[in-house]
Scaffold this motif. Structure first.
Motif, mmCIF file in Angstrom:
data_model
loop_
_atom_site.group_PDB
_atom_site.id
_atom_site.type_symbol
_atom_site.label_atom_id
_atom_site.label_comp_id
_atom_site.label_asym_id
_atom_site.label_seq_id
_atom_site.Cartn_x
_atom_site.Cartn_y
_atom_site.Cartn_z
ATOM 1 N N GLN A 238 30.496 -17.779 -54.575
ATOM 2 C CA GLN A 238 31.561 -18.451 -55.313
ATOM 3 C C GLN A 238 31.746 -17.819 -56.691
ATOM 4 N N LYS A 239 30.649 -17.486 -57.334
ATOM 5 C CA LYS A 239 30.718 -16.873 -58.669
ATOM 6 C C LYS A 239 31.287 -15.466 -58.589
ATOM 7 N N ILE A 240 30.903 -14.702 -57.551
ATOM 8 C CA ILE A 240 31.408 -13.339 -57.394
ATOM 9 C C ILE A 240 32.912 -13.361 -57.115
ATOM 10 N N LEU A 241 33.349 -14.269 -56.237
ATOM 11 C CA LEU A 241 34.765 -14.355 -55.882
ATOM 12 C C LEU A 241 35.624 -14.871 -57.023
ATOM 13 N N GLY A 242 35.003 -15.626 -57.932
ATOM 14 C CA GLY A 242 35.757 -16.170 -59.052
ATOM 15 C C GLY A 242 36.508 -17.438 -58.716
ATOM 16 N N HIS A 243 36.013 -18.198 -57.723
ATOM 17 C CA HIS A 243 36.656 -19.458 -57.350
ATOM 18 C C HIS A 243 36.032 -20.610 -58.125
ATOM 19 N N THR A 244 36.877 -21.543 -58.542
ATOM 20 C CA THR A 244 36.378 -22.710 -59.269
ATOM 21 C C THR A 244 35.939 -23.820 -58.332
ATOM 22 N N HIS A 245 36.413 -23.778 -57.075
ATOM 23 C CA HIS A 245 36.070 -24.828 -56.114
ATOM 24 C C HIS A 245 35.457 -24.224 -54.849
ATOM 25 N N MET A 246 34.484 -24.920 -54.295
ATOM 26 C CA MET A 246 33.778 -24.433 -53.122
ATOM 27 C C MET A 246 34.645 -24.460 -51.870
ATOM 28 N N ASN A 247 35.723 -25.288 -51.855
ATOM 29 C CA ASN A 247 36.542 -25.367 -50.642
ATOM 30 C C ASN A 247 37.212 -24.041 -50.326
ATOM 31 N N MET A 248 37.553 -23.248 -51.350
ATOM 32 C CA MET A 248 38.136 -21.936 -51.098
ATOM 33 C C MET A 248 37.097 -20.989 -50.514
ATOM 34 N N VAL A 249 35.858 -21.099 -50.974
ATOM 35 C CA VAL A 249 34.790 -20.254 -50.446
ATOM 36 C C VAL A 249 34.582 -20.556 -48.971
ATOM 37 N N ARG A 250 34.669 -21.822 -48.593
ATOM 38 C CA ARG A 250 34.509 -22.204 -47.187
ATOM 39 C C ARG A 250 35.554 -21.514 -46.315
ATOM 40 N N LYS A 251 36.780 -21.399 -46.816
ATOM 41 C CA LYS A 251 37.837 -20.738 -46.039
ATOM 42 C C LYS A 251 37.518 -19.259 -45.844
ATOM 43 N N TYR A 252 36.935 -18.658 -46.858
ATOM 44 C CA TYR A 252 36.657 -17.230 -46.796
ATOM 45 C C TYR A 252 35.554 -16.896 -45.809
ATOM 46 N N ILE A 253 34.649 -17.830 -45.581
ATOM 47 C CA ILE A 253 33.488 -17.499 -44.757
ATOM 48 C C ILE A 253 33.561 -18.156 -43.380
ATOM 49 N N GLN A 254 34.786 -18.464 -42.925
ATOM 50 C CA GLN A 254 34.926 -18.942 -41.548
ATOM 51 C C GLN A 254 34.492 -17.847 -40.586
ATOM 52 N N MET A 255 33.700 -18.212 -39.611
ATOM 53 C CA MET A 255 33.161 -17.237 -38.676
ATOM 54 C C MET A 255 33.851 -17.330 -37.321
ATOM 55 N N THR A 256 33.982 -16.191 -36.657
ATOM 56 C CA THR A 256 34.480 -16.178 -35.294
ATOM 57 C C THR A 256 33.365 -16.645 -34.359
ATOM 58 N N ASP A 257 33.709 -16.892 -33.111
ATOM 59 C CA ASP A 257 32.698 -17.318 -32.132
ATOM 60 C C ASP A 257 31.602 -16.260 -31.983
ATOM 61 N N MET A 258 31.988 -14.976 -32.039
ATOM 62 C CA MET A 258 31.000 -13.901 -31.913
ATOM 63 C C MET A 258 30.083 -13.863 -33.121
ATOM 64 N N ASP A 259 30.624 -14.151 -34.315
ATOM 65 C CA ASP A 259 29.797 -14.211 -35.514
ATOM 66 C C ASP A 259 28.750 -15.312 -35.381
ATOM 67 N N VAL A 260 29.192 -16.476 -34.898
ATOM 68 C CA VAL A 260 28.281 -17.612 -34.736
ATOM 69 C C VAL A 260 27.201 -17.271 -33.720
ATOM 70 N N LYS A 261 27.590 -16.637 -32.626
ATOM 71 C CA LYS A 261 26.611 -16.263 -31.600
ATOM 72 C C LYS A 261 25.573 -15.300 -32.168
ATOM 73 N N GLU A 262 26.028 -14.327 -32.945
ATOM 74 C CA GLU A 262 25.099 -13.361 -33.534
ATOM 75 C C GLU A 262 24.115 -14.048 -34.472
ATOM 76 N N GLN A 263 24.631 -14.973 -35.296
ATOM 77 C CA GLN A 263 23.755 -15.708 -36.199
ATOM 78 C C GLN A 263 22.770 -16.579 -35.417
ATOM 79 N N HIS A 264 23.251 -17.174 -34.330
ATOM 80 C CA HIS A 264 22.388 -18.024 -33.517
ATOM 81 C C HIS A 264 21.256 -17.214 -32.903
ATOM 82 N N ASN A 265 21.565 -16.013 -32.444
ATOM 83 C CA ASN A 265 20.526 -15.154 -31.860
ATOM 84 C C ASN A 265 19.425 -14.846 -32.863
ATOM 85 N N VAL A 266 19.807 -14.717 -34.123
ATOM 86 C CA VAL A 266 18.825 -14.371 -35.162
ATOM 87 C C VAL A 266 18.047 -15.590 -35.636
ATOM 88 N N PHE A 267 18.758 -16.730 -35.771
ATOM 89 C CA PHE A 267 18.144 -17.873 -36.440
ATOM 90 C C PHE A 267 17.859 -19.066 -35.510
#
Length: 324
Positions: A288-317
């Motif tokens: 949030q600080k790097i992007l320069g956003h004052t509200h976290m809701n904008m950061v949430r939009k930026y880090i939406q993951m695709t189904d493949m992203d979620v699967k990759e994260q699930h495999n790791v964690f």
């Protein structure tokens, strides 16, 4: 049906034609909007945002057929009809309409707080529901494809490859990118300083640089040492680079790489950098600080993951990884 609705509109009243807002009375909507913009300017609002505000007002005047209206005629029903006109007569998307609604709400909130109107109309103007589409981002393979088609032996190719890596690493906006001056580059400390006057939020911030970006920047600064420009990113002739030139160059690179299913733009690289930052283990608060956003809701939009992203994260964690 639409034509009939247009003819019976009740708000095309008033005898003062007003395409500009310079000498309008505070008894009219144009005068109030001028006062509102002046107020925002004293708050230090960015010039480009003020231009957007004035552009939105001219769109409202198009709805009013350039006829000014008095303060008494500023009603909730007027703006509800305006929203309907944008959606159904002009065919604008809910996303576009929401941008103009937010401007209207800010204007009407100002009018109410300053006692120019008697009712809090802004509270009745709700943001439209829009589909939660995923924000576009590049895959690792697509980024490699983009970099592979650039001739890095030429100055412009070397610069464009640096810009792509810089956008991914720093996640700056293109307007911030082209405004960076050489004096803002702090390679020894590993930061780029963005001046408050050049940022969207009007707040200065320090952007950390990776070791790789620092190394390439050092080489680039040697290449451009002979130019007398104070700016960091320059044309072949040594002039400051414009945001439009950056956008055009990236589109050309995207076409050469055969990427046609998504926009190859500075903002897509910003989205991609933010998503990869989280995927690599970064936390949303530092992002949030790097992007320069004052509200976290904008950061949430930026880090939406695709189904493949979620699967990759699930495999790791996955919790099972610790059990077995």
């Amino acid at each position: 049906m639409e034509e009939k609705q247009k003819k019976v509109r009740k708000y095309n009243v008033g005898k003062t034609s007003s395409r500009t807002m310079r000498t309008a009375s505070l008894d009219t909507i144009t005068g109030l909007y001028e006062r509102f913009c002046n107020y925002k300017q004293t708050e230090g609002m960015a010039i480009r945002t003020l231009k957007d505000y004035k552009s939105h007002f001219h769109y409202l005047m198009k709805f009013l057929e350039d006829e000014d209206i008095s303060r008494k005629e500023i009603t909730r029903d007027l703006f509800r009809e305006y929203i309907s006109w944008m959606l159904y007569e002009q065919g604008l998307s809910p996303v576009t309409v929401n941008i103009r609604i937010r401007t209207l709400r800010a204007f009407l909130r100002f009018c109410y707080k300053e006692d120019y109107i008697q009712h809090p109309i802004h509270e009745d103007l709700k943001i439209l529901r829009t589909p939660q589409d995923l924000i576009e981002s590049f895959t690792i393979e697509e980024i490699r494809m983009l970099l592979s088609v650039i001739n890095k032996e030429s100055y412009t190719g070397f610069r464009d490859a640096l810009i792509i890596q810089f956008l991914l690493d720093t996640m700056v906006r293109v307007s911030e990118l082209v405004a960076i001056k050489k004096e803002n580059v702090q390679l020894n400390d590993g930061f780029i300083k963005l001046e408050a006057i050049e940022t969207k939020t009007r707040r200065a911030r320090l952007i950390p640089l990776s070791v790789r970006t620092i190394a390439i920047l050092k080489e680039y600064l040697k290449e451009t040492k002979e130019f007398e420009s104070e700016y960091l990113f320059l044309t072949y002739e040594g002039k400051s680079l414009s945001a439009d030139t950056v956008r055009w160059s990236l589109r050309q690179i995207g076409e050469a790489a055969g990427i046609t299913n998504k926009r190859v733009s500075p903002h897509t690289f910003r989205h991609t950098g933010a998503l990869m930052y989280i995927m690599n283990g970064g936390d949303p608060f530092s992002l949030q600080k790097i992007l320069g956003h004052t509200h976290m809701n904008m950061v949430r939009k930026y880090i939406q993951m695709t189904d493949m992203d979620v699967k990759e994260q699930h495999n790791v964690f996955s919790p099972l990884n610790r059990i077995f």
